[in-house]
Design a protein around this motif. Structure first.
Motif, short mmCIF file in Angstrom:
data_model
loop_
_atom_site.label_atom_id
_atom_site.label_comp_id
_atom_site.label_asym_id
_atom_site.label_seq_id
_atom_site.Cartn_x
_atom_site.Cartn_y
_atom_site.Cartn_z
N LYS A 15 14.26 20.31 43.85
CA LYS A 15 13.03 19.87 44.38
C LYS A 15 12.52 18.66 44.08
N GLU A 30 10.02 16.06 43.34
CA GLU A 30 8.70 16.08 42.83
C GLU A 30 8.34 14.96 41.83
N THR A 68 11.38 20.83 38.35
CA THR A 68 11.47 19.89 39.37
C THR A 68 12.16 18.58 38.98
#
Lengths: 197, 197
Positions: free
Chosen positions: B195, B197, B159
């Motif tokens: 991603k 996060e 992430t």
């Protein structure tokens, strides 16, 4: 990015990733994969650290390492020229100089100049540092060939006389390594890795 | 060979050819080939030459280069441990220390000691040189991932928070490169390489 100098340096760093795709004539030991220029440069650099005690003249090891790490960058545009390919070697320097101009000009001018100077010094083989670096540039593939049953030496036109002549660069800069190279070549002939001529 | 010292050095040099077969998680730009540790070490070494001006403390660039060139040798026996593999990282140091003992002991003892000390210094990240080297060990794969649409970042468990944390090593040793890393991570999230996060 706001910093133009850093931006140029990063562009160059990304561009030279291509050295990992410039393949040489020899293979990595225990594989059928051709070695690439990045691997070769790394291997030579470690050799320089470990074998500097054999240099017959005093050398600045930092300059040697810099020279080794950048010596094959010009092949990114010019390609690898097989050392026993007489035709390919005729215009080698012209092709490589063009490649150097194109590649190094990505860098901030002070660094472009430093890298160009290091490359010219390496090519000219006139200083203790460049003679030492050039010797390792011969010894490294010799060790690989010896440990892969003479892989590259099976190619057309390669004879023990030519291999000996190419490695004779070692004679004055690193006499003990020259003795080693001669031993390896002799043993390679005996083992049938290399054609006696 | 009559010279035992040189014989040991050459054995070690031949043995470390194996670093070219230790594959990393990221790929070489423009290919689907995994990068190997020899290529990674070479790339980091050139980066060290070009980016030393960003070090916040004075560094001995020769020691940095030596450290970089040998920092992954321990992976010859221990293998590459994916930095986001929490389980694999638990016993990483123990496996690598065992590998270091086995590998470095091929060398003459003075050189074995020098290489071991350099590796320990690199791992401890306490000196200006090792902090700088560790920073490049983060930045190099960051640049590769950014230029391969976030290749490694697509793997399970990765992430943006973890990537940011891992790269935060750069913050004090190379503040301008840390700013660059944050920019790259931000842009990678925007581009869908990583991603959020």
């Amino acid at each position: 990015m706001e910093n133009k100098r850093l931006e140029d340096q990063i562009k160059f760093i990304v561009e030279i990733d291509r050295l990992k795709r410039i393949f040489r004539q020899n293979v990595v030991i225990g594989t059928i994969e051709q070695e690439n220029d990045a691997e070769h440069s790394w291997h030579m650099a470690v050799m320089a650290i470990l074998l500097s005690e054999y240099a017959s003249e005093e050398i600045n090891i930092l300059r040697v390492l810099k020279m080794i790490l950048i010596h094959d960058l010009v092949e990114i545009h010019a390609g690898d020229t097989f050392c026993y390919d007489e035709k390919g070697n005729v215009d080698k320097f012209v092709r490589e100089q063009k490649s150097a101009n194109q590649l190094f000009s990505l860098l901030p001018s002070d660094q472009a100049e430093e890298i160009m100077d290091l490359w010219h010094e390496f090519e000219a083989m006139e200083t203790p540092e460049s003679k030492f670096a050039a010797s390792l540039d011969r010894l490294q593939p010799l060790l690989l060939n010896y440990n892969t049953n003479g892989h590259t030496w099976k190619k057309p036109g390669v004879t023990s006389e030519k291999v000996l002549k190419r490695n004779s660069v070692l004679e004055n800069p690193v006499p003990q390594l020259w003795d080693l190279a001669k031993e390896i070549i002799e043993d390679s002939i005996n083992k049938g890795y290399l054609k006696k001529e």
